[in-house]
Design a protein around this motif. Structure first.
Motif, short mmCIF file in Angstrom:
data_model
loop_
_atom_site.label_atom_id
_atom_site.label_comp_id
_atom_site.label_asym_id
_atom_site.label_seq_id
_atom_site.Cartn_x
_atom_site.Cartn_y
_atom_site.Cartn_z
N THR A 1 -40.67 -66.45 10.91
CA THR A 1 -39.79 -66.06 10.22
C THR A 1 -40.59 -65.41 8.97
O THR A 1 -41.37 -65.95 8.30
CB THR A 1 -38.48 -66.85 9.52
OG1 THR A 1 -38.08 -67.60 10.76
CG2 THR A 1 -37.52 -66.03 9.10
N ALA A 2 -40.20 -64.23 8.47
CA ALA A 2 -41.29 -63.55 7.39
C ALA A 2 -40.56 -62.31 6.84
O ALA A 2 -39.69 -61.82 6.96
CB ALA A 2 -42.65 -63.08 7.96
N ALA B 1 -39.18 -62.92 13.25
CA ALA B 1 -37.81 -62.42 12.75
C ALA B 1 -38.29 -62.13 11.25
O ALA B 1 -38.61 -62.67 10.64
CB ALA B 1 -37.14 -63.70 12.64
N PHE B 2 -37.97 -60.80 10.99
CA PHE B 2 -38.66 -59.99 9.76
C PHE B 2 -37.55 -59.66 8.85
O PHE B 2 -36.49 -59.21 9.45
CB PHE B 2 -39.71 -59.06 10.06
CG PHE B 2 -40.70 -58.59 9.23
CD1 PHE B 2 -41.57 -59.56 9.11
CD2 PHE B 2 -40.80 -57.65 8.12
CE1 PHE B 2 -42.67 -59.31 8.06
CE2 PHE B 2 -41.68 -57.43 7.35
CZ PHE B 2 -42.64 -58.45 7.37
N GLY B 3 -37.70 -59.74 7.49
CA GLY B 3 -36.45 -59.10 6.95
C GLY B 3 -36.18 -57.64 6.83
O GLY B 3 -37.14 -56.84 6.92
N ILE B 4 -34.93 -57.18 7.02
CA ILE B 4 -34.58 -55.90 7.25
C ILE B 4 -35.00 -54.90 6.11
O ILE B 4 -35.44 -53.84 6.43
CB ILE B 4 -33.07 -55.65 7.58
CG1 ILE B 4 -32.57 -54.27 7.88
CG2 ILE B 4 -32.21 -56.23 6.34
CD1 ILE B 4 -33.36 -53.65 9.26
N THR C 1 -31.39 -60.07 6.97
CA THR C 1 -30.20 -60.33 7.29
C THR C 1 -29.41 -58.84 7.41
O THR C 1 -29.11 -58.18 6.13
CB THR C 1 -29.28 -61.37 6.57
OG1 THR C 1 -29.90 -62.41 6.58
CG2 THR C 1 -27.99 -61.65 7.05
N VAL C 2 -28.71 -58.45 8.43
CA VAL C 2 -28.35 -57.16 8.40
C VAL C 2 -26.65 -57.27 8.21
O VAL C 2 -26.16 -58.08 8.78
CB VAL C 2 -28.16 -56.64 10.25
CG1 VAL C 2 -27.39 -55.56 10.31
CG2 VAL C 2 -29.84 -56.41 10.57
N ARG C 3 -26.44 -56.45 7.11
CA ARG C 3 -25.06 -56.65 6.49
C ARG C 3 -24.56 -55.30 6.36
O ARG C 3 -23.05 -55.23 5.88
CB ARG C 3 -25.19 -57.13 4.87
CG ARG C 3 -25.86 -58.43 5.21
CD ARG C 3 -25.67 -59.21 3.50
NE ARG C 3 -26.03 -60.46 3.43
CZ ARG C 3 -27.39 -60.91 3.25
NH1 ARG C 3 -28.30 -60.07 3.13
NH2 ARG C 3 -27.72 -62.22 3.19
N ASP D 1 -28.33 -50.93 7.59
CA ASP D 1 -29.20 -52.01 7.89
C ASP D 1 -29.24 -51.81 9.55
O ASP D 1 -30.24 -51.81 10.28
CB ASP D 1 -28.66 -53.24 7.72
CG ASP D 1 -28.79 -53.71 6.13
OD1 ASP D 1 -29.44 -52.94 5.44
OD2 ASP D 1 -28.13 -54.72 5.61
N ARG D 2 -28.01 -51.51 9.94
CA ARG D 2 -27.98 -51.54 11.63
C ARG D 2 -28.81 -50.25 11.93
O ARG D 2 -29.58 -50.41 13.16
CB ARG D 2 -26.42 -51.37 12.15
CG ARG D 2 -25.66 -52.67 11.89
CD ARG D 2 -24.24 -52.57 12.23
NE ARG D 2 -24.22 -52.53 13.65
CZ ARG D 2 -23.01 -52.07 14.10
NH1 ARG D 2 -22.06 -51.95 13.76
NH2 ARG D 2 -22.79 -52.26 15.55
N ALA D 3 -28.76 -49.11 11.42
CA ALA D 3 -29.44 -48.06 11.93
C ALA D 3 -30.85 -48.06 11.46
O ALA D 3 -31.73 -47.88 12.64
CB ALA D 3 -29.03 -46.84 11.09
N ARG D 4 -31.39 -48.95 10.50
CA ARG D 4 -32.61 -49.28 10.61
C ARG D 4 -33.13 -50.18 11.74
O ARG D 4 -34.17 -50.11 12.04
CB ARG D 4 -33.07 -49.75 8.95
CG ARG D 4 -34.36 -50.22 8.74
CD ARG D 4 -34.70 -50.78 7.40
NE ARG D 4 -34.67 -49.65 6.43
CZ ARG D 4 -34.90 -49.80 5.13
NH1 ARG D 4 -35.33 -51.06 4.62
NH2 ARG D 4 -34.68 -48.95 4.38
N ALA D 5 -32.42 -51.08 11.80
CA ALA D 5 -32.66 -51.78 12.84
C ALA D 5 -32.91 -51.35 14.27
O ALA D 5 -33.87 -51.50 14.98
CB ALA D 5 -31.63 -53.28 13.09
N ARG D 6 -32.05 -50.55 14.56
CA ARG D 6 -32.08 -49.85 15.83
C ARG D 6 -33.08 -49.24 16.05
O ARG D 6 -33.82 -48.97 17.25
CB ARG D 6 -30.86 -48.80 15.90
CG ARG D 6 -29.50 -49.45 16.47
CD ARG D 6 -28.38 -48.63 16.89
NE ARG D 6 -28.20 -47.46 15.81
CZ ARG D 6 -27.10 -47.76 15.07
NH1 ARG D 6 -26.25 -49.06 15.16
NH2 ARG D 6 -26.84 -46.81 13.87
#
Length: 247
Positions: free
Chosen positions: A161-162, A197-200, A223-225, A229-234
């Motif tokens: 985790t980072a 597991a990296f910070g969004i 943590t996707v909230r 955030d969801r768009a960046r994660a995709r």
């Protein structure tokens, strides 16, 4: 190589919790809600005074319970008697959590650390997880714990985790070199993490790009909230660890 189940479904951060409805993070209720909704579950482990692995995030009891002071000052039995402010749940031991989940959804467990070389939580978590047949991964911010898990529980998927900058108050005990090493994943040759597991808020980053595309490590993000955030994660990650929304 990390298995496909690690990224197959969204991961509920500390279970599918909703404080307004009396469902508190890292409890039986939040984990049961995630199971019912079909999500994978992320939880945290802390170590009790008598060496038990307890499902809880903070190193003190003040934020969520009617007790105060460090969690590590109380035994597992004493911690199970502590009352949460907003729920009738009792604090879970790691063994209780494994019995509850029973392989129905993937479980990703973060081992908390003080970066002091103490490996006892990793030892106990590995003991409890021995023989568990369900999909299970363990991770930590501490590369020493991740490296220890490779020896203690070689069949359990392990991750780091980072985040990139480590500028929050909780990281004041780390040196500049430690922060650079952690934020740039420079420990990977020694920690041998199988996923990241990296910070969004820190995506994209060169370190995660290299880990994902150069080393083939799956990338979770927390943590996707929000929808942003969801768009960046995709775009930059393989799966989300989320709270406060329903993917």
């Amino acid at each position: 190589m990390a298995p496909g189940w690690l990224t197959a479904r969204p991961i509920a951060h500390r279970g599918l919790h909703d404080p307004a409805a009396g469902v508190v993070e890292n409890t039986r209720s939040s984990c049961a809600a995630a199971i019912a909704a079909g999500y994978a579950i992320e939880v945290d482990l802390e170590r009790s005074a008598d060496g038990e692995a307890m499902v809880f995030h903070d190193d003190t009891l003040d934020r969520l319970t009617e007790a105060t002071g460090p969690l590590a000052a109380l035994s597992a039995r004493e911690l199970q008697a502590v009352r949460f402010r907003a729920t009738g749940d009792a604090m879970l031991r790691f063994c209780d959590l494994l019995a509850l989940v029973a392989g129905r959804v993937p479980l990703i467990v973060e081992l908390k650390s003080r970066f002091d070389g103490d490996l006892r939580l990793a030892v106990r978590a590995a003991e409890v997880a021995a023989g568990y047949a369900g999909p299970l991964a363990m991770m930590s911010f501490d590369p020493d714990l991740v490296a220890a898990l490779r020896r203690l529980a070689p069949d359990v998927v392990r991750g780091i985790t980072a985040e990139r900058h480590y500028d929050d108050a909780e990281w004041t005990g780390l040196t500049r070199w430690q922060k650079q090493r952690l934020g740039n994943l420079l420990h990977l040759p020694s920690s041998r993490a199988q996923f990241v597991a990296f910070g969004i808020r820190d995506l994209p980053s060169a370190a995660t790009w290299l880990a994902r595309h150069g080393l083939g490590l799956p990338l979770l993000t927390w943590t996707v909230r929000t929808n942003a955030d969801r768009a960046r994660a995709r775009r930059w990650a393989d799966q989300i660890i989320f709270e406060g929304l329903r993917p």
